[in-house]
Design a protein around this motif. Structure first.
Motif, PDB file in Angstrom:
ATOM      1  N   SER A  77      -2.922   0.167  -4.705  1.00 21.81           N
ATOM      2  CA  SER A  77      -3.565   1.294  -4.031  1.00 21.81           C
ATOM      3  C   SER A  77      -5.045   1.393  -4.369  1.00 21.81           C
ATOM      4  O   SER A  77      -5.451   1.111  -5.494  1.00 21.81           O
ATOM      5  CB  SER A  77      -2.863   2.586  -4.451  1.00 21.81           C
ATOM      6  N   LYS A 110      -0.262  10.338   3.806  1.00 19.58           N
ATOM      7  CA  LYS A 110      -1.137  10.451   2.635  1.00 19.58           C
ATOM      8  C   LYS A 110      -0.827  11.646   1.733  1.00 19.58           C
ATOM      9  O   LYS A 110      -0.966  11.552   0.527  1.00 19.58           O
ATOM     10  CB  LYS A 110      -2.597  10.503   3.077  1.00 19.58           C
ATOM     11  N   LYS A 111      -0.421  12.736   2.259  1.00 26.16           N
ATOM     12  CA  LYS A 111      -0.198  13.943   1.451  1.00 26.16           C
ATOM     13  C   LYS A 111       1.187  13.990   0.791  1.00 26.16           C
ATOM     14  O   LYS A 111       1.464  14.888   0.015  1.00 26.16           O
ATOM     15  CB  LYS A 111      -0.382  15.195   2.309  1.00 26.16           C
ATOM     16  N   ASP A 145       0.867  -1.166   0.000  1.00 24.77           N
ATOM     17  CA  ASP A 145       0.000   0.000   0.000  1.00 24.77           C
ATOM     18  C   ASP A 145       0.912   1.227   0.000  1.00 24.77           C
ATOM     19  O   ASP A 145       2.101   1.124   0.322  1.00 24.77           O
ATOM     20  CB  ASP A 145      -0.873  -0.043   1.257  1.00 24.77           C
ATOM     21  N   TYR A 148       4.395   8.986  -7.815  1.00 26.83           N
ATOM     22  CA  TYR A 148       5.228   8.382  -6.779  1.00 26.83           C
ATOM     23  C   TYR A 148       5.975   7.178  -7.347  1.00 26.83           C
ATOM     24  O   TYR A 148       7.184   7.039  -7.162  1.00 26.83           O
ATOM     25  CB  TYR A 148       4.334   7.968  -5.601  1.00 26.83           C
ATOM     26  N   ASP A 197      -0.472   4.948   0.899  1.00 24.79           N
ATOM     27  CA  ASP A 197      -0.901   5.886   1.935  1.00 24.79           C
ATOM     28  C   ASP A 197      -0.831   5.277   3.326  1.00 24.79           C
ATOM     29  O   ASP A 197      -1.416   4.227   3.584  1.00 24.79           O
ATOM     30  CB  ASP A 197      -2.338   6.346   1.663  1.00 24.79           C
ATOM     31  N   PHE A 198      -0.121   5.941   4.196  1.00 25.38           N
ATOM     32  CA  PHE A 198       0.072   5.552   5.594  1.00 25.38           C
ATOM     33  C   PHE A 198       0.909   4.293   5.761  1.00 25.38           C
ATOM     34  O   PHE A 198       1.123   3.844   6.866  1.00 25.38           O
ATOM     35  CB  PHE A 198      -1.267   5.395   6.343  1.00 25.38           C
ATOM     36  N   ASN A 248      -6.491   4.330  -4.242  1.00 28.02           N
ATOM     37  CA  ASN A 248      -6.723   5.698  -4.711  1.00 28.02           C
ATOM     38  C   ASN A 248      -7.495   5.674  -6.021  1.00 28.02           C
ATOM     39  O   ASN A 248      -7.124   4.982  -6.952  1.00 28.02           O
ATOM     40  CB  ASN A 248      -5.393   6.438  -4.928  1.00 28.02           C
ATOM     41  N   ARG A 303      -1.354  10.831  -8.099  1.00 32.36           N
ATOM     42  CA  ARG A 303      -0.338  10.782  -7.049  1.00 32.36           C
ATOM     43  C   ARG A 303       0.416   9.452  -7.060  1.00 32.36           C
ATOM     44  O   ARG A 303       1.643   9.419  -6.981  1.00 32.36           O
ATOM     45  CB  ARG A 303      -0.961  11.007  -5.685  1.00 32.36           C
TER      46      ARG A 303
END
Length: 169
Positions: A68, A41-42, A33, A79, A35-36, A70, A75
């Motif tokens: 993910s 997350k940002k 994953d 990344y 985010d986190f 998302n 993003r």
């Protein structure tokens, strides 16, 4: 049902998951994953710590694919592009098709695949449904906002029930 929500291993953060550890498990594909798990997350771009960790996995023969939920790929794509790694976006975890797609694209079976994530109801449930070893981490950057704090507090009993809790106490 409880087994589907219990990770196999729990760590403080992603950097505790070493190439040597993954090799002992027979893992050649690590789904992760974003985010986190790898970053708050940002965070738009990976930091040097993430880059070095991913390079160490690559050097040891472990492929990494971001998986993910998302809905917007912008993003995640940015990344992963800067890292030169693949991703499966809008994976709809805990549904199994995103996991299976990543394994198929990389020629890996469930027994040689692990999932790295921070959420029980998405990462853990989906991985366990696929027969993938689940490696859970504490949220990168900490649980932000009331909902995240409640969610992570509710996960704690399941983390404690994991076969291996490697968090520093």
């Amino acid at each position: 049902m409880q087994d589907l929500l219990c990770p196999h291993w729990v760590f403080d953060d992603y950097s505790s998951v070493t190439p040597e550890f993954l090799q002992r498990l027979g893992v050649r594909l690590l789904l992760s994953d974003l985010d986190f798990t790898l970053a708050p997350k940002k965070t738009k771009d990976p930091d040097e710590t993430v880059r070095a960790w991913l390079q160490s996995l690559k050097d040891s023969g472990v492929q990494v694919v971001i998986i993910s939920n998302n809905r917007s790929p912008a993003r995640v794509e940015r990344y992963c592009r800067t890292l030169g790694i693949r991703y499966v976006g809008h994976a709809q975890k805990p549904l199994v098709h995103g996991y299976r797609k990543a394994m198929a694209q990389n020629g890996a079976a469930p027994g040689e695949t692990a999932m790295l994530g921070d959420k029980l109801l998405t990462d853990t449930l989906g991985a366990r449904r696929c027969g993938i070893t689940m490696l859970m981490v504490e949220p990168a950057g900490g649980a932000v906002g009331l909902w995240q704090k409640v969610l992570h507090a509710l996960q704690e009993p399941f983390k404690r029930a994991a076969a291996h809790d490697e968090r520093k106490k």
